[in-house]
Each structure stands twice: as C-alpha cells, then as structure tokens.
Design an enzyme around this catalytic site. Structure first.
Site, PDB file in Angstrom:
ATOM      1  NE  ARG A  10      11.711   4.204   1.117  1.00 59.14           N
ATOM      2  CZ  ARG A  10      12.233   3.464   2.088  1.00 59.14           C
ATOM      3  NH1 ARG A  10      11.430   2.730   2.864  1.00 59.14           N
ATOM      4  NH2 ARG A  10      13.531   3.439   2.305  1.00 59.14           N
TER       5      ARG A  10
ATOM      6  CE  LYS B   9      14.573   1.937  -2.611  1.00 53.32           C
ATOM      7  NZ  LYS B   9      14.885   3.358  -2.898  1.00 53.32           N
TER       8      LYS B   9
ATOM      9  CG  HIS C 203      10.452  11.133  -1.382  1.00 60.49           C
ATOM     10  ND1 HIS C 203       9.963   9.925  -0.939  1.00 60.49           N
ATOM     11  CD2 HIS C 203      11.796  11.085  -1.181  1.00 60.49           C
ATOM     12  CE1 HIS C 203      10.950   9.170  -0.505  1.00 60.49           C
ATOM     13  NE2 HIS C 203      12.075   9.851  -0.626  1.00 60.49           N
TER      14      HIS C 203
ATOM     15  NE  ARG D  32      12.013   8.076   2.901  1.00 64.07           N
ATOM     16  CZ  ARG D  32      12.224   7.073   3.753  1.00 64.07           C
ATOM     17  NH1 ARG D  32      11.347   6.834   4.724  1.00 64.07           N
ATOM     18  NH2 ARG D  32      13.287   6.301   3.640  1.00 64.07           N
TER      19      ARG D  32
ATOM     20  CG  HIS E  58      17.923   5.412   4.403  1.00 69.23           C
ATOM     21  ND1 HIS E  58      18.371   6.692   4.702  1.00 69.23           N
ATOM     22  CD2 HIS E  58      16.872   5.576   3.557  1.00 69.23           C
ATOM     23  CE1 HIS E  58      17.621   7.581   4.067  1.00 69.23           C
ATOM     24  NE2 HIS E  58      16.705   6.925   3.373  1.00 69.23           N
TER      25      HIS E  58
END
Length: 272
Positions: free
Chosen positions: A126, A151, A215, A218, A241
């Site tokens: 990211r 994240k 992005h 990615r 994730h």
C-alpha cells in the site's frame, strides 16, 4: 473521537477523515449533528450523493461513515442505524499486464522513481506502507521486507525478489537515504501524494490507456500471484487482508488455467 479511534486500533487518517466530515456537516447547519432532524440530515445527504463534483460518491460515503461513527460514540445508535446503508463497490480492479508494467517501470528518468514503483508492485505494498518503510525494515540478505503496524495494526513479512535486491542496492549506493527507505525533498518522510504524482507522471510517458493509479500496482501483484498458481490463502496473508472475502475479488480478474474435468479415481490410482 480521538480516544475511541486509538482504542479501536484505527489509523490517524481514519480519525482525520471522520472529524473533517463531521466538521463540514456542523459548519453547514451551524448546529451539532444530534440537534439536526432526521429529515434535514437525509436532504443534506441526498444533495451530497447527487453532487456532480464527486462522481465516485466518495464524499457521500465518508460523510455517512463519519456521522454514523459520531452518533455511536454518543450512544445514539438509533440515529446511526437510521442513516442510509451503503452498498459495497462491485467494480472489479483494473489490472496492468506484464508488458504494461515493464513499460511503466522503464518510464521514470530518476532511479529512485523507477525503484519505488517497482517495489510497490513486487511486494504488493500500500502507499502508506511504502512511505513508512525504514532502512532496517529491508533485509537484502534474507530477501524480506518487514511491514510494521499497517492496516488493522498488523505486522507482516513479504518476500523481496532477486531482481528487486539488485535494484535496491543500486538505489542505496546512489541516494544514501537515512532513516526512511525513501526520503522526501526535505530529507524527511516521503508522502503518499508524492508517490501518486510519480505514478501519474510515469503513465504520461507510456502508451497505457487504462485508468489506473498507484493502488493498481497492488491489484496487479495479487492477480499475477493467483495466475502464477499461488493459493488464495497465501495471497491474503501477503496482502495483509483481515478477511479472505477481500482477497476473493481477484479471482474474478485472474486468468487462471482451468483444469479439465476428470474423475478423482483416475488421479487416485495414477491413471490420469
């Protein structure tokens, strides 16, 4: 709000976004959200949703999220539930093919810009993760990158390719960055806005017609891993994730080889 965001482990950018939206709402009505009627709130949100200046409806979505968070913070859950529900974005990510990636990475004149774009793709990073990388997070001997507190406040380790190691050694020898792997103009931390500018300028020098952004590198990383045969659970972990459902969207984009239907008994007894 700042305390609650910290307790929930959310990022500072999330807090800034929520506060900014609630502030705009308050400035519009010159009253606090809990003092505004439901009808007035709905009228305001309808106007925001129809705003031609925001075709992606991002302003509308962020306003709903900000108000919903604000009402729940005050214990006014009924008000939060009364806000319109938001449907998930069903658009598939736009992917760059391998030829386009090679053209893109060759476009920037500066070595630093070529390296940073290539690194984002090669490790599926990211934008925020890239600018937060410190020199000690990259292990050229073990060929790994340690991404810290990204994240969902998670750490993860991603592999560093042989080609990327060569490129990084050239970059480090030429630029001599300190503290951060990629320093900004003032010697401090790079910015995501700066990375996005590098991507846009590089695209201008190519023949790529697809509507892509930083992005998209990615997205391309995840899709190409699946096409190369990597299982989706491993791809999920590499991307950082929290839910496998987030990763599943790449199955709709990846051009994976389809196996010919066969009997499992044939493979069980080695006759296939």
């Amino acid at each position: 709000m700042a305390s609650q965001v910290s307790l929930r482990g959310q990022s500072e950018s999330t807090l800034n976004n929520y506060v900014r939206r609630v502030a705009l709402f308050v400035l519009h009505f010159k009253q606090l959200p809990e003092e505004i009627s439901e009808d007035e709130i709905n009228e305001y949100l309808v106007a925001l949703a129809r705003d031609p200046k925001s075709p992606s409806r991002s302003s509308f979505k962020h306003m709903v999220y900000g108000l919903r968070y604000y009402f729940r913070l005050l214990g006014m859950n009924k008000n939060a539930i009364a806000l319109p529900s938001l449907k998930g974005d069903t658009k598939l990510p736009v992917i760059l093919n391998r030829s386009e990636l090679k053209e893109l990475f060759a476009a920037p004149f500066l070595l630093k810009q070529r390296i940073v774009l290539t690194l984002i793709y090669s490790a599926g990073l990211r934008g925020q993760e890239v600018i937060n990388l410190k020199l000690g997070d990259v292990d050229l001997e073990r060929k790994t990158i340690h991404i810290r507190q990204s994240k969902y406040k998670k750490d993860r380790i991603v592999p560093l390719s042989e080609v990327m190691v060569v490129g990084l050694k050239k970059y480090l020898s030429a630029e001599h960055p300190h503290i951060w792997l990629f320093n900004g103009k003032d010697g401090g931390q790079y910015s995501v806005r700066g990375l996005s500018w590098v991507m846009r300028e590089a695209l201008k020098k190519t023949q790529i017609q697809k509507k892509v952004n930083l992005h998209s590198l990615r997205h391309s990383y995840a899709t190409h891993l699946l096409e190369d045969g990597l299982n989706i659970v491993t791809v999920k972990d590499l991307l950082g994730h929290s839910e496998i459902g987030t990763t599943m969207i790449y199955l709709h984009v990846a051009q994976c080889e389809k196996l010919t239907p066969h009997s499992l008994l044939d493979t069980l007894y080695g006759r296939r």
